[in-house]
Enzyme design. Structure first.
Site, PDB file in Angstrom:
ATOM      1  N   THR A  96       8.800 -35.415  23.565  1.00 20.63           N
ATOM      2  CA  THR A  96       8.505 -36.799  23.943  1.00 20.63           C
ATOM      3  C   THR A  96       9.728 -37.647  23.606  1.00 20.63           C
ATOM      4  O   THR A  96      10.097 -37.752  22.428  1.00 20.63           O
ATOM      5  CB  THR A  96       7.297 -37.348  23.152  1.00 20.63           C
ATOM      6  N   LYS A 171       3.630 -40.234  29.269  1.00 24.17           N
ATOM      7  CA  LYS A 171       3.368 -39.866  27.868  1.00 24.17           C
ATOM      8  C   LYS A 171       3.387 -41.095  26.955  1.00 24.17           C
ATOM      9  O   LYS A 171       2.547 -41.248  26.063  1.00 24.17           O
ATOM     10  CB  LYS A 171       4.431 -38.846  27.432  1.00 24.17           C
ATOM     11  N   LYS A 246       7.028 -43.143  16.260  1.00 20.73           N
ATOM     12  CA  LYS A 246       8.120 -42.980  17.228  1.00 20.73           C
ATOM     13  C   LYS A 246       7.625 -43.315  18.641  1.00 20.73           C
ATOM     14  O   LYS A 246       8.262 -44.065  19.378  1.00 20.73           O
ATOM     15  CB  LYS A 246       8.620 -41.529  17.190  1.00 20.73           C
TER      16      LYS A 246
HETATM   17  P1  NAD Z   1       8.313 -30.400  14.732  1.00 14.47           P
HETATM   18  O1  NAD Z   1       9.192 -31.270  13.900  1.00 14.47           O
HETATM   19  O2  NAD Z   1       7.252 -29.584  14.088  1.00 14.47           O
HETATM   20  O3  NAD Z   1       9.231 -29.394  15.613  1.00 14.47           O
HETATM   21  C1  NAD Z   1      10.495 -29.742  16.115  1.00 14.47           C
HETATM   22  C2  NAD Z   1      11.423 -28.564  15.853  1.00 14.47           C
HETATM   23  O4  NAD Z   1      12.711 -28.860  16.408  1.00 14.47           O
HETATM   24  C3  NAD Z   1      11.631 -28.286  14.357  1.00 14.47           C
HETATM   25  O5  NAD Z   1      11.310 -26.930  14.072  1.00 14.47           O
HETATM   26  C4  NAD Z   1      13.110 -28.591  14.136  1.00 14.47           C
HETATM   27  O6  NAD Z   1      13.712 -27.765  13.146  1.00 14.47           O
HETATM   28  C5  NAD Z   1      13.669 -28.332  15.524  1.00 14.47           C
HETATM   29  N1  NAD Z   1      14.965 -28.960  15.750  1.00 14.47           N
HETATM   30  C6  NAD Z   1      15.354 -30.234  15.445  1.00 14.47           C
HETATM   31  N2  NAD Z   1      16.617 -30.442  15.825  1.00 14.47           N
HETATM   32  C7  NAD Z   1      17.038 -29.278  16.387  1.00 14.47           C
HETATM   33  C8  NAD Z   1      18.279 -28.866  16.972  1.00 14.47           C
HETATM   34  N3  NAD Z   1      19.311 -29.687  17.073  1.00 14.47           N
HETATM   35  N4  NAD Z   1      18.357 -27.592  17.440  1.00 14.47           N
HETATM   36  C9  NAD Z   1      17.312 -26.742  17.354  1.00 14.47           C
HETATM   37  N5  NAD Z   1      16.116 -27.078  16.805  1.00 14.47           N
HETATM   38  C10 NAD Z   1      15.998 -28.336  16.337  1.00 14.47           C
HETATM   39  O7  NAD Z   1       7.703 -31.368  15.843  1.00 14.47           O
HETATM   40  P2  NAD Z   1       6.436 -31.087  16.792  1.00 14.47           P
HETATM   41  O8  NAD Z   1       5.231 -31.689  16.179  1.00 14.47           O
HETATM   42  O9  NAD Z   1       6.441 -29.680  17.221  1.00 14.47           O
HETATM   43  O10 NAD Z   1       6.823 -32.057  18.012  1.00 14.47           O
HETATM   44  C11 NAD Z   1       7.822 -31.701  18.965  1.00 14.47           C
HETATM   45  C12 NAD Z   1       7.766 -32.707  20.110  1.00 14.47           C
HETATM   46  O11 NAD Z   1       6.467 -32.660  20.715  1.00 14.47           O
HETATM   47  C13 NAD Z   1       7.999 -34.154  19.677  1.00 14.47           C
HETATM   48  O12 NAD Z   1       8.764 -34.812  20.645  1.00 14.47           O
HETATM   49  C14 NAD Z   1       6.591 -34.729  19.619  1.00 14.47           C
HETATM   50  O13 NAD Z   1       6.567 -36.132  19.823  1.00 14.47           O
HETATM   51  C15 NAD Z   1       5.909 -33.963  20.727  1.00 14.47           C
HETATM   52  N6  NAD Z   1       4.452 -33.814  20.568  1.00 14.47           N
HETATM   53  C16 NAD Z   1       3.925 -33.386  19.382  1.00 14.47           C
HETATM   54  C17 NAD Z   1       2.541 -33.251  19.275  1.00 14.47           C
HETATM   55  C18 NAD Z   1       1.884 -32.779  17.981  1.00 14.47           C
HETATM   56  O14 NAD Z   1       0.637 -32.864  17.886  1.00 14.47           O
HETATM   57  N7  NAD Z   1       2.635 -32.304  16.986  1.00 14.47           N
HETATM   58  C19 NAD Z   1       1.705 -33.551  20.364  1.00 14.47           C
HETATM   59  C20 NAD Z   1       2.281 -33.949  21.561  1.00 14.47           C
HETATM   60  C21 NAD Z   1       3.662 -34.075  21.658  1.00 14.47           C
END
Ligand code: NAD
Length: 299
Positions: A96, A171, A246
């Site tokens: 997102t 979104k 965010k």
């Molecule tokens: P998270 O922080 O658990 O996962 C993100 C991952 O990206 C982490 O493992 C981190 O180490 C990795 N990362 C960060 N920078 C990086 C880089 N430069 N290279 C490689 N890996 C890198 O977050 P999440 O909850 O999985 O959310 C991910 C996305 O999905 C976000 O944009 C969030 O807004 C969206 N989202 C999350 C949810 C939810 O319920 N968690 C629901 C809908 C949408």
């Protein structure tokens, strides 16, 4: 079956990898966190050594990263994946992020002759685990049709939202609605507590009446009524309050830029900002219930 690269295997990415592997795809994963990589490996992902390893010679590369700056860093510049992948590769960004960053990344992919969609998701970690996500897809009709079978292996509703960046627009609107509705549900429970109405009774009635909504029926912010909601495990996320902040901030940036007055969206951003500043950012966003309706400041 496809050869897929997957970058960002955190709370959402890891279960999405698991579903792609179960569907028969070969999935190579990359993340800056070794813990996240181990989790993805348990779900059948093959760990890549670096960005080139995860992105080159793949039919599809999927990203699921925290926010716009991380996504831009991965896609753009001489070391970014739009410079690494073959022109036959389809890029799918499920993170997102703001519409403007998404458009910049689309434009870089287009200049390199690479098909891309933005495909942010709704449904949370439970939806990702169950393969039941909703994908909001921005991009050309052809790119959407290409992405459809892969997204179908991780979700149940794959909706074309329009041209590039419009998945992100959908979104941001959806999550502004979700942030507001989580606070509204929390206020209803706080009032019920004060009026001596049991939480379970309010749930039993409102979940079948006009108050029903996802924040109440599927993700109830009080322990009890919905056994798998984060409220039953001390608000372990799930979707963190800082991620919700965010998304609300993205909604308010867009509202300001396009001169749309979203007063409840603005109030929701202020409440989540206060909640996160008080040290609660890593709790699930439904933990806002613990502070709603209390006189004075958040704990
Ligand atoms: P998270 O922080 O658990 O996962 C993100 C991952 O990206 C982490 O493992 C981190 O180490 C990795 N990362 C960060 N920078 C990086 C880089 N430069 N290279 C490689 N890996 C890198 O977050 P999440 O909850 O999985 O959310 C991910 C996305 O999905 C976000 O944009 C969030 O807004 C969206 N989202 C999350 C949810 C939810 O319920 N968690 C629901 C809908 C949408």
């Amino acid at each position: 079956m496809s050869n897929i690269g997957f970058i960002g295997v955190g709370k959402m990415g890891a279960p999405m990898v698991g579903n792609l592997v179960s569907a028969g795809h070969t999935v190579t994963v990359f993340d800056v966190s070794s813990h996240a990589l181990e989790e993805a490996k348990k779900r059948g992902g093959r760990i890549a050594k670096n960005l080139t390893d995860v992105a080159s010679s793949k039919e599809v590369v999927i990203t699921m990263l925290p926010a716009g700056p991380e996504v831009k860093a991965i896609y753009l510049g001489p070391k970014g994946i739009t410079s690494i992948v073959d022109s036959a590769t389809l890029l799918i960004d499920c993170s997102t992020i703001d519409v403007q960053s998404s458009e910049v990344i689309h434009s870089s992919a287009r200049s390199a002759g690479i098909d891309m969609v933005d495909a942010p998701v709704s449904g949370g970690v439970s939806g990702a685990e169950a393969g039941g996500l909703t994908f909001m897809v921005g991009g050309t009709e052809a790119a959407y049709n290409n992405a459809f079978p892969i997204l179908s292996d991780m979700g149940k509703a794959i909706i074309h939202a329009g041209k590039e960046g419009r998945g992100q627009a959908a979104k941001i609107c959806n999550n502004m609605l979700l942030g507001i509705s989580m606070i509204a549900v929390s206020e209803a429970f706080a009032l019920a507590d004060a009026l001596g109405l049991s939480r379970q009774t309010l749930f039993d009635i409102s979940s079948k009446a006009t108050g029903r909504c996802w924040a109440l029926n599927d993700y109830c912010p009080v322990p009890g009524p919905v056994p798998n909601s984060p409220a039953n495990r001390n608000y372990e996320p799930g979707f963190t309050a800082s991620m919700m902040l965010k998304d609300l901030a993205l909604s308010q940036l867009a509202a300001d830029a396009f001169r749309v007055k979203t007063e409840l969206g603005s109030d929701a951003e202020a409440l989540y900002s206060k909640f996160c500043k008080a040290g609660n950012g890593e709790l699930d966003f439904s933990a806002i219930f613990t502070t709603v309706g209390k006189e004075g400041e958040v704990k």
